[in-house]
Design an enzyme around this catalytic site. Structure first.
Site, PDB file in Angstrom:
ATOM      1  N   LEU A  19       1.375   2.281  10.352  1.00  0.00           N
ATOM      2  CA  LEU A  19       0.459   2.469  11.241  1.00  0.00           C
ATOM      3  C   LEU A  19      -1.235   2.124  10.594  1.00  0.00           C
ATOM      4  O   LEU A  19      -1.082   2.489   9.652  1.00  0.00           O
ATOM      5  CB  LEU A  19       0.096   3.960  11.791  1.00  0.00           C
ATOM      6  CG  LEU A  19       1.453   4.352  12.672  1.00  0.00           C
ATOM      7  CD1 LEU A  19       1.109   5.921  12.892  1.00  0.00           C
ATOM      8  CD2 LEU A  19       1.422   3.721  14.006  1.00  0.00           C
ATOM      9  N   ASP A  62       6.119   4.636   7.690  1.00  0.00           N
ATOM     10  CA  ASP A  62       4.990   5.256   6.746  1.00  0.00           C
ATOM     11  C   ASP A  62       5.754   6.588   5.891  1.00  0.00           C
ATOM     12  O   ASP A  62       4.744   7.103   5.673  1.00  0.00           O
ATOM     13  CB  ASP A  62       4.040   6.083   7.927  1.00  0.00           C
ATOM     14  CG  ASP A  62       3.100   4.872   8.471  1.00  0.00           C
ATOM     15  OD1 ASP A  62       2.350   4.185   7.518  1.00  0.00           O
ATOM     16  OD2 ASP A  62       3.134   4.926   9.615  1.00  0.00           O
ATOM     17  N   GLU A  67       2.576  12.972   1.766  1.00  0.00           N
ATOM     18  CA  GLU A  67       1.308  14.049   1.865  1.00  0.00           C
ATOM     19  C   GLU A  67       1.322  14.815   3.300  1.00  0.00           C
ATOM     20  O   GLU A  67       1.036  15.862   3.509  1.00  0.00           O
ATOM     21  CB  GLU A  67       0.143  13.850   1.196  1.00  0.00           C
ATOM     22  CG  GLU A  67      -1.067  14.626   1.608  1.00  0.00           C
ATOM     23  CD  GLU A  67      -2.313  14.236   1.365  1.00  0.00           C
ATOM     24  OE1 GLU A  67      -2.825  13.157   1.796  1.00  0.00           O
ATOM     25  OE2 GLU A  67      -2.876  14.799   0.481  1.00  0.00           O
ATOM     26  N   ASP A  68       1.727  13.829   4.238  1.00  0.00           N
ATOM     27  CA  ASP A  68       1.223  14.135   5.712  1.00  0.00           C
ATOM     28  C   ASP A  68       2.340  15.028   6.313  1.00  0.00           C
ATOM     29  O   ASP A  68       2.168  15.739   7.423  1.00  0.00           O
ATOM     30  CB  ASP A  68       1.049  12.908   6.648  1.00  0.00           C
ATOM     31  CG  ASP A  68      -0.267  11.981   6.129  1.00  0.00           C
ATOM     32  OD1 ASP A  68      -1.046  12.681   5.719  1.00  0.00           O
ATOM     33  OD2 ASP A  68      -0.131  10.975   6.097  1.00  0.00           O
ATOM     34  N   ARG A  87       5.685   9.134  13.562  1.00  0.00           N
ATOM     35  CA  ARG A  87       5.948   9.665  12.064  1.00  0.00           C
ATOM     36  C   ARG A  87       6.680  11.050  12.049  1.00  0.00           C
ATOM     37  O   ARG A  87       6.953  11.727  11.027  1.00  0.00           O
ATOM     38  CB  ARG A  87       4.486   9.886  11.495  1.00  0.00           C
ATOM     39  CG  ARG A  87       3.888   8.695  11.138  1.00  0.00           C
ATOM     40  CD  ARG A  87       3.026   8.625  10.032  1.00  0.00           C
ATOM     41  NE  ARG A  87       3.466   9.234   8.844  1.00  0.00           N
ATOM     42  CZ  ARG A  87       2.634   9.521   7.773  1.00  0.00           C
ATOM     43  NH1 ARG A  87       1.285   9.571   7.807  1.00  0.00           N
ATOM     44  NH2 ARG A  87       3.211   9.926   6.751  1.00  0.00           N
ATOM     45  N   ARG A 133      -5.388  13.056  14.064  1.00  0.00           N
ATOM     46  CA  ARG A 133      -4.039  13.424  13.741  1.00  0.00           C
ATOM     47  C   ARG A 133      -3.906  15.011  14.012  1.00  0.00           C
ATOM     48  O   ARG A 133      -2.626  15.363  14.201  1.00  0.00           O
ATOM     49  CB  ARG A 133      -3.447  13.038  12.652  1.00  0.00           C
ATOM     50  CG  ARG A 133      -3.594  11.402  12.401  1.00  0.00           C
ATOM     51  CD  ARG A 133      -2.089  10.979  13.065  1.00  0.00           C
ATOM     52  NE  ARG A 133      -2.360   9.428  13.025  1.00  0.00           N
ATOM     53  CZ  ARG A 133      -1.877   8.664  12.246  1.00  0.00           C
ATOM     54  NH1 ARG A 133      -1.209   9.214  11.174  1.00  0.00           N
ATOM     55  NH2 ARG A 133      -1.882   7.291  12.216  1.00  0.00           N
ATOM     56  N   HIS A 163      -7.800  10.916   7.884  1.00  0.00           N
ATOM     57  CA  HIS A 163      -7.772  12.377   7.746  1.00  0.00           C
ATOM     58  C   HIS A 163      -9.073  12.742   6.991  1.00  0.00           C
ATOM     59  O   HIS A 163      -9.705  12.196   6.422  1.00  0.00           O
ATOM     60  CB  HIS A 163      -6.331  12.112   6.668  1.00  0.00           C
ATOM     61  CG  HIS A 163      -5.259  12.023   7.187  1.00  0.00           C
ATOM     62  ND1 HIS A 163      -4.260  10.981   6.647  1.00  0.00           N
ATOM     63  CD2 HIS A 163      -4.550  12.481   8.459  1.00  0.00           C
ATOM     64  CE1 HIS A 163      -3.249  10.771   7.664  1.00  0.00           C
ATOM     65  NE2 HIS A 163      -3.269  11.799   8.400  1.00  0.00           N
ATOM     66  N   CYS A 248      -2.136  10.654  -0.675  1.00  0.00           N
ATOM     67  CA  CYS A 248      -0.915  10.842   0.266  1.00  0.00           C
ATOM     68  C   CYS A 248       0.455  10.506  -0.256  1.00  0.00           C
ATOM     69  O   CYS A 248       1.469  10.725   0.317  1.00  0.00           O
ATOM     70  CB  CYS A 248      -1.495   9.812   1.463  1.00  0.00           C
ATOM     71  SG  CYS A 248      -1.259   8.047   0.955  1.00  0.00           S
TER      72      CYS A 248
HETATM   73  N1  LIG Z   1      -2.880  11.339   3.937  1.00  0.00           N
HETATM   74  C1  LIG Z   1      -3.114  10.140   4.210  1.00  0.00           C
HETATM   75  O1  LIG Z   1      -3.806   9.492   3.558  1.00  0.00           O
HETATM   76  N2  LIG Z   1      -1.900   9.343   4.690  1.00  0.00           N
HETATM   77  C2  LIG Z   1      -1.950   7.798   4.901  1.00  0.00           C
HETATM   78  C3  LIG Z   1      -1.020   7.635   6.052  1.00  0.00           C
HETATM   79  C4  LIG Z   1      -1.367   6.452   6.472  1.00  0.00           C
HETATM   80  C5  LIG Z   1      -0.428   5.833   7.766  1.00  0.00           C
HETATM   81  N3  LIG Z   1      -0.441   4.409   7.680  1.00  0.00           N
HETATM   82  C6  LIG Z   1      -0.587   6.459   9.009  1.00  0.00           C
HETATM   83  O2  LIG Z   1      -1.373   5.768   9.590  1.00  0.00           O
HETATM   84  O3  LIG Z   1       0.014   7.660   9.369  1.00  0.00           O
END
Ligand SMILES: NC(=O)NCCC[C@H](N)C(=O)O
Length: 258
Positions: A19, A62, A67-68, A87, A133, A163, A248
């Protein structure tokens, strides 16, 4: 001895489909990304962290941005529920991995949404970004999960970046750092240091004075070295094209005993 483990996840072959929200899409070199990911893991290991690989999720572009998917506080792993539906399938493997490591597992439930990238911990202060998010119910569920364990949850508006941790992170002494144009409310942080580059707002604390930082923040690297820190520089250009930061690509587990 408290553990020094770090969860990481091998990039999906579909990484280039990841994404993008706040940046223009740019072509991602998946082979280079894999090399950069290997070097990132090596930097963690060279600084005393045992890396634990979560089973890959090849169908999730992704999934490398581990981390997410989970937020750790003490021995509790709070499984996220991303504000990006594409995700959400990433969390199954993460849940298995943290349970195997002996964490207590808790979850963000519908209607709550939360990405781990929106949670910045500084000791017992847990800043939670309310942004694209993470919704209000997600913030409230973090309070319910962590405040009984001794955390103080501080909600922070996030509108300029993906984020909270795309805007700010914290130095070992608790000073919050960020590039002012990307930070909605710097006054919310008790000590704030402005840095000259967007990527300079992102550091991973490796232990002692060592800070992992992106190669795209050379001026901030110099600034932090001048303040007595020891920057460890990694090139993560391919992940930055997808709005990823140094934070991340891993989740550090420090509250476990091993
Ligand atoms: N904690 C972060 O910095 N996550 C990056 C996530 C990037 C991923 N392309 C997203 O849009 O979810």
């Amino acid at each position: 001895m408290p553990s020094k483990k770090a969860l990481i996840r091998r990039p999906s072959p579909r990484l280039a489909e990841g994404l993008v929200t706040h940046v223009e899409r740019a072509a991602v070199d998946v082979d280079l990304a894999l090399e950069q990911w290997e070097a990132y893991g090596e930097a963690l290991r060279a600084n005393g962290w045992e890396t634990v690989e979560i089973d890959p999720a090849d169908d999730c572009p992704d999934s490398v941005f581990v981390e997410d998917t989970v937020v750790m506080y003490r021995n509790v792993a709070l499984i996220a529920r991303s504000g990006a539906e594409s995700r959400r399938a990433e969390t199954a493997g993460v849940e298995e991995a943290v349970a195997r490591l002996g964490c207590s597992v808790n979850w963000i439930w519908e209607p709550g949404t939360l990405d781990g990238g929106d949670v910045l911990k500084d000791g017992d202060t847990v800043y939670v970004g309310r942004g694209g998010r993470t919704n209000a119910a997600g913030v409230q569920q973090v309070r319910e999960a962590f405040e009984p364990l001794g955390a103080r949850v501080v909600a922070v508006p996030v509108s300029r970046v993906l984020h909270l941790k795309s805007a700010v992170t914290a130095l070992p002494d608790g000073t919050v750092i960020g590039h002012i144009p990307k930070v909605d409310r710097p006054a919310l942080f008790p000590r704030f240091l402005s840095v000259p580059e967007e990527a300079g707002g992102h550091v991973v604390l490796l232990g002692g004075p060592r800070l992992l930082i992106s190669a795209s923040a050379p001026k901030t690297t110099d600034l932090l070295a001048d303040l007595g820190y020891e920057p460890v520089v990694v090139d993560i250009s391919e992940f930055e094209k997808l709005e990823g930061c140094v934070t991340c690509l891993s989740v550090r587990l420090r509250g476990l005993y091993a």
